[in-house]
Write an enzyme that holds these catalytic residues in place. Structure first.
Site, PDB file in Angstrom:
ATOM      1  CG  ASN A 134       1.277   3.058   4.179  1.00 28.58           C
ATOM      2  OD1 ASN A 134       0.283   2.486   3.751  1.00 28.58           O
ATOM      3  ND2 ASN A 134       2.312   2.414   4.670  1.00 28.58           N
ATOM      4  CD  GLU A 192      -2.084   1.418   5.745  1.00 25.41           C
ATOM      5  OE1 GLU A 192      -2.175   0.275   5.237  1.00 25.41           O
ATOM      6  OE2 GLU A 192      -1.691   1.630   6.904  1.00 25.41           O
ATOM      7  CB  THR A 238      -0.926   0.042   1.233  1.00 23.70           C
ATOM      8  OG1 THR A 238      -0.144  -0.027   2.428  1.00 23.70           O
ATOM      9  CG2 THR A 238      -1.928  -1.086   1.189  1.00 23.70           C
TER      10      THR A 238
END
Length: 334
Positions: free
Chosen positions: A207, A264, A205
């Site tokens: 972030n 995220e 992900t």
């Protein structure tokens, strides 16, 4: 677009202007009416806005969360046709001026206003003593036109920043987007997180963390678009300025006991090193609430379902914009 910070920054040799005044937190469909009426005038279209929010100066404990960042406000104003923005700081500018002195100082002496556009709930001057109706009277006195734009209600729903914040609080992205007239977005740098998304879970992900003063959707999983704003080469198969499909988690990751709230984004079907790049996340719809899972396998099963649901939501959103599969990079059959 010119940006003037404080009334003393406004150029002395300024021609006639059309001016709209307000906080414009959100620049939602109601605010857009004011901007459109201002831009339509035969004069330089100027927005007068406030930073920080006036409420945060006088009643900091009641300061509302920002629907959009100040930088995004300026960007949208320019896109809507505003040619100059005067940024007023209530701690430095116009402090304690009566309603009449407010008008004579800001609109007449500094901005040479030919026309003024305000909302029907607009107030100004010390103690908020000036009203939209008073602005019309001042217009007659000082020789400028005034448009008072009614608050926007559609099908009994008031379009305002307060209701947009309430929609975000309950995860109702569709209602927030409808009131904004565009996708709700957040923009910020991609930073390193715990690192478990890619290594442990197989769902890397991007972030992002945002100040507590900025409104975010309630904790949960959302479908949306992820756009890298930094105009540089990206190591991987993504390009700046392209909207990529993403499953987005907002919250604190209760399964792993994380405490800091984050956004995220798992970008579907792409592999790129995004650390350090500025990126925008556009929220399209709510997928599910945040849940604390009892095992990693249970979490992985839910994340796979999130991705499948995200594909369906974004395919529909892309089609509503007339985008082809090549344009929105939603790979079919995966």
């Amino acid at each position: 677009m010119d940006i003037w910070y404080g009334i003393d920054d406004i150029p002395a040799q300024l021609g006639p202007t059309a001016v709209t005044i307000g906080v414009f937190d959100g620049l939602h469909r109601g605010h857009q009416q004011l901007v459109e009426a201002t831009v339509a005038q035969d004069a330089l279209p100027v927005m007068v806005t406030f930073d920080p929010h006036p409420v945060s100066v006088f009643l900091p404990e009641r300061a509302p969360l920002s629907v959009i960042s100040f930088e995004r406000r300026l960007q949208l104003a320019e896109e809507m046709g505003i040619k100059a923005v005067a940024v007023i700081d209530f701690t430095k500018d116009l402090v304690g001026l009566s309603a009449r002195d407010y008008v004579s100082t800001l609109l007449v002496d500094k901005l040479h206003a030919q026309h003024v556009v305000v909302g029907s709930n607009f107030t100004f001057g010390a103690g908020a003593s000036g009203t939209a109706e008073a602005m019309q009277d001042f217009g007659k006195e000082f020789g400028f036109g005034v448009d008072v734009i009614p608050l926007l209600d559609i099908n009994g729903e008031r379009i305002c920043s307060t209701n947009i914040r309430k929609a975000l609080e309950r995860g109702d992205i569709k209602s927030a987007n409808w009131a904004l007239g565009r996708h709700f977005t957040v923009t910020g740098p991609v930073v390193r997180g715990a690192g478990r998304g890619g290594k442990e879970l197989g769902f890397p992900t991007a972030n992002q963390y945002f100040p507590d003063s900025l409104a975010l959707p309630t904790d949960g999983v959302y479908a949306g678009w992820f756009i890298v704003d930094s105009p540089v080469h990206i190591d991987g198969d993504m390009r700046p300025g392209v909207a990529y499909a993403a499953a987005i988690s907002v919250g604190t990751n209760p399964t792993f006991g994380d405490e800091e709230r984050s956004v995220e984004s798992f970008v579907l079907d792409r592999d790129a090193d995004l650390y350090g790049y500025e990126a925008t996340v556009q929220f399209v719809d709510h997928i599910r609430d945040m849940v604390k899972f009892t095992s990693v396998d249970e979490l992985l099963e839910a994340m796979a379902a999130d991705v499948a649901a995200t594909r369906e939501v974004l395919a529909e959103d892309a089609q509503s914009h007339g985008w082809s599969a090549d344009e929105y990079f939603l790979l079919r059959g995966k």
